[in-house]
Design a protein around this motif. Structure first.
Motif, short mmCIF file in Angstrom:
data_model
loop_
_atom_site.label_atom_id
_atom_site.label_comp_id
_atom_site.label_asym_id
_atom_site.label_seq_id
_atom_site.Cartn_x
_atom_site.Cartn_y
_atom_site.Cartn_z
N MET A 194 61.46 47.13 44.59
CA MET A 194 60.03 47.43 44.59
C MET A 194 59.29 46.87 43.39
O MET A 194 58.08 46.79 43.38
N VAL A 195 60.08 46.53 42.37
CA VAL A 195 59.47 45.98 41.17
C VAL A 195 58.62 44.75 41.54
O VAL A 195 57.61 44.48 40.91
N THR B 224 56.70 44.37 43.99
CA THR B 224 55.44 44.65 44.68
C THR B 224 54.21 44.24 43.92
O THR B 224 53.20 43.90 44.50
N SER B 225 54.31 44.36 42.61
CA SER B 225 53.09 44.19 41.83
C SER B 225 52.78 42.73 41.60
O SER B 225 51.71 42.38 41.16
N ILE B 226 53.76 41.87 41.90
CA ILE B 226 53.59 40.46 41.58
C ILE B 226 52.75 39.78 42.66
O ILE B 226 53.03 39.95 43.84
N PRO B 227 51.73 39.02 42.29
CA PRO B 227 50.96 38.33 43.33
C PRO B 227 51.81 37.26 44.00
O PRO B 227 52.68 36.68 43.35
N ILE C 176 51.51 34.34 44.70
CA ILE C 176 51.55 32.97 44.18
C ILE C 176 52.72 32.79 43.23
O ILE C 176 53.37 31.75 43.20
N LEU C 177 53.05 33.84 42.48
CA LEU C 177 54.17 33.73 41.54
C LEU C 177 55.49 33.67 42.28
O LEU C 177 56.36 32.85 41.96
N LEU D 86 56.29 51.89 49.33
CA LEU D 86 55.83 52.92 48.40
C LEU D 86 54.97 53.96 49.09
O LEU D 86 55.17 55.16 48.94
N LEU E 101 42.75 41.88 49.62
CA LEU E 101 43.67 41.33 48.63
C LEU E 101 44.71 40.45 49.29
O LEU E 101 45.09 39.41 48.76
#
Lengths: 309, 337
Positions: free
Chosen positions: B150-151, B153-156, B158-159, B218, B269
């Motif tokens: 889940m870590v 999840t926060s990454i957009p 594009i990365l 989540l 988003l």
């Protein structure tokens, strides 16, 4: 559970657990998240002191040097003069990171802070004043929450050209006030009916007193959660603009470094440190923000806390 | 659909209309506040192509008249609003005689295809994993592995896209680096073309999937925790139903509904994220069109693409709002939230 006497260690562990649950703010996720973000800020601060920030200028070293221990396609090895290598126009990657990473965080925090202040003001106004004012604010926030900020900002920046960091933060702030507004409005409406607010009103407290002393403290975990979520949105939007080649042109930002790396074919030339390091830093930033948000969820929603036992 | 109260429908329609109107107005006003003159950009492009342009003043005046820049602002604005309703965004200045609408019509299917595919995959995977995190019967490995994943999840996207590109396209060369289909295949309903499209679409879709499934997981986790304590779950257990049946028929079915509203809030988003994924993969969708237009300062295309994407977002939110009460009878249509 047996009735055997607990050992000292067990006893202590248990006491610690109880204490931790007594104070929800002592949450490991919150600590780790804040630690990661703080790490980036410290990197920026210490880097400026102990590393030569002038190395961010074009041509301050050989271009496309790898970090020490690696070789680039031309067979050049890295040197410790440039611990993270150099990019296509000879800028030192470490200096670039030191300057750029705090910039991205700054845009996110500033935009979210402005959005938050606007949101708190509008949310309270809407919830308290009601009537026409409420209608206008409600509809406006409903409408603006659907418009993706990236696209309006693309139009803006392609029309106006170069912008500064603060200007960019201001522009993004125009799109992150909606969710705090809605959140606070909903909470204020439900809290207005609650016993303690009625009580305060009956005892002759002023509206300002009720808002800031009675209601606001109850909203703190929600507000923090919304703030952090907005920081994430703001940074994502900023990076998006930068990767499209917009955003500040003269100030180094992580997104801009990635943009230049993609455009110079860094992926095919295997210059992984050029795009990889800013990517990694952004990832760390987002993971930190996520951890803070998860921690805050546990603070405001005790049901989630039970899960970790 | 007689079941939707008129007040609710009207309310949602007004919000939809206002969203589109405000977005369209912003898109129109912003370039007019800027000192940049589209006619001069056009002339600049001609000069760059030809070396020098004779009687540039006359050409400028002619171009301005063509763009309708000489009319009073109010006339320009009303014309613009009407054009936008009919999806007429004018003519691209970079690829001159092509209309913006036809450029968008070419790009839109790619974007929609990629988006729907990756959305369905993430929605399914994410919700299932989120449910498994809470379910008592799931193996311990699942309970440890999912939170770790889940870590991301926060990454957009594009990365993650850059990372996947490097590993699977540049290093391992399992997938092509850029594009939506191979240069050697002819577009059409042929086997080769389909294969090429799948090959090219895997990485962009994957880069969206791996960073968005966690969002659903989540949300699902939180909802499942609520559902877990409900009486009907306890009763189902007491009746001795199989745990798997309880999970699917009693827990997930009840927990999944609010996830659909979360979808409405997230879609903006998601679309913006996908635009960027298309840009780095040079995928033939709206993202690439937008990026090329930014490079060429092609305002009509920038405006058109932005407008269409905003319209798509607003429409999806509107539809979710309307459909939602049909899926979840517990929610009634109300004129006001």
């Amino acid at each position: 559970m047996t009735d055997a006497p607990l050992t000292k260690a067990e006893d202590r562990r248990r006491a610690r657990r109880i204490r931790r649950f007594d104070n929800p703010w002592l949450n490991p996720k919150l600590f780790w998240g804040a630690g990661l973000l703080l790490g980036i800020v410290i990197l920026g601060l210490l880097g400026r002191v102990f590393w030569d920030p002038d190395l961010v200028f074009v041509g301050s070293a050989m271009p496309k040097l790898p970090p020490p221990g690696f070789e680039n396609l031309r067979g050049q090895g890295g040197t410790f003069a440039h611990p993270l290598g150099t990019e296509g126009s000879g800028r030192d990657m470490f200096a670039l990171i030191v300057i750029a990473a705090p910039n991205s965080l700054f845009v996110g925090l500033l935009a979210s802070l402005i959005g938050m202040s606007v949101g708190i003001t509008l949310g309270f106004t809407s919830g308290f004043v009601g009537g026409r004012t409420d209608d206008v604010i409600r509809v406006l926030s409903d409408v603006m929450i659907t418009i993706p900020p990236l696209l309006i900002l693309v139009v803006f920046q392609s029309a106006f050209g170069d912008v500064g960091l603060t200007m960019m933060a201001l522009l993004i702030a125009g799109f992150v006030w909606q969710s705090p507004t809605r959140l606070i409005r909903a909470q204020v409406l439900s809290m207005k009916q609650s016993g303690y607010v009625q009580m305060a009103r009956l005892s002759g407290a002023s509206t300002a007193h009720i808002m800031f002393r009675e209601m606001l403290p109850n909203l703190v975990p929600y507000l923090f959660g919304s703030f952090i979520a907005n920081v994430t949105t703001a940074i994502v939007t900023a990076v998006g603009l930068e990767v499209l080649g917009l955003g500040p042109q003269r100030i180094p930002t992580l997104g801009r470094v990635i943009y230049e790396a993609i455009n110079s074919g860094a992926l095919i030339q295997n210059l992984w440190w050029w795009w990889g390091i800013p990517t990694l830093l952004l990832a760390v930033m987002f993971i930190g923000l996520l951890l803070i948000n998860l921690g805050l969820d546990e603070v405001s929603n005790p049901r989630l806390r039970k899960l970790r036992l | 659909m007689g079941r939707i109260p008129r007040a609710y429908l009207v309310n949602r329609l007004i919000t939809l209309g206002l969203t589109v109107f405000i977005a369209a107005t912003l898109i129109w006003i912003i370039p007019r506040l800027s000192p940049v003159d589209p006619a001069e950009i056009m002339l600049g492009r001609m000069a760059a192509g030809a070396g020098a342009v004779a009687n540039s003043e006359e050409i400028l005046a002619q171009l301005r008249a063509n763009f309708g820049l000489e009319d009073p602002l109010l006339v320009q604005y009303t014309k613009y609003l009407w054009n936008i309703v009919t999806f007429d965004f004018g003519i691209s200045t970079a690829t001159f005689p092509t209309s913006v609408a036809s450029l968008i019509a070419q790009a839109l299917p790619w974007t929609l295809g990629l988006m729907i595919l990756s959305l369905v995959i993430t929605f399914l995977i994410g919700n299932l994993l989120g449910a498994l995190m809470v379910w008592e019967e799931s193996p311990n490995l699942v309970k440890v592995a999912i939170p770790a994943a889940m870590v991301f999840t926060s990454i957009p996207p594009i990365l993650s896209g850059l990372l996947l590109m490097w590993v699977f396209a540049a290093k391992l060369q399992w997938f092509p680096l850029t594009g939506a289909y191979g240069l050697t295949v002819e577009p059409g309903w042929t086997w080769d073309f389909t294969l090429s499209v799948i090959e090219h679409g895997t990485l962009p879709a994957l880069s969206i999937v791996i960073v968005t499934f966690g969002f659903w997981a989540l949300g699902m986790r939180g909802l499942m925790i609520t559902v877990q304590g409900e009486d009907y779950v306890t009763l189902a257990k007491a009746k001795g139903l199989r745990p798997r049946a309880i999970l699917y028929r009693y827990m997930i079915r009840n927990a999944i509904l609010p996830q659909i509203t979360a979808f409405a809030l997230k879609i903006g988003l998601l679309i913006a994220g996908q635009v960027l994924v298309e840009r780095i993969f040079a995928y033939n969708g709206m993202g690439k069109l937008l990026y090329d237009a930014i490079l060429d300062q092609d305002f009509p295309v920038i405006q058109g693409v932005s407008y269409v994407i905003i319209l798509m977002t607003a429409l999806s939110v509107f539809l979710v709002d309307l459909i939602y009460p049909f899926i979840d009878p517990r929610i009634r249509h109300e004129a006001r939230p």
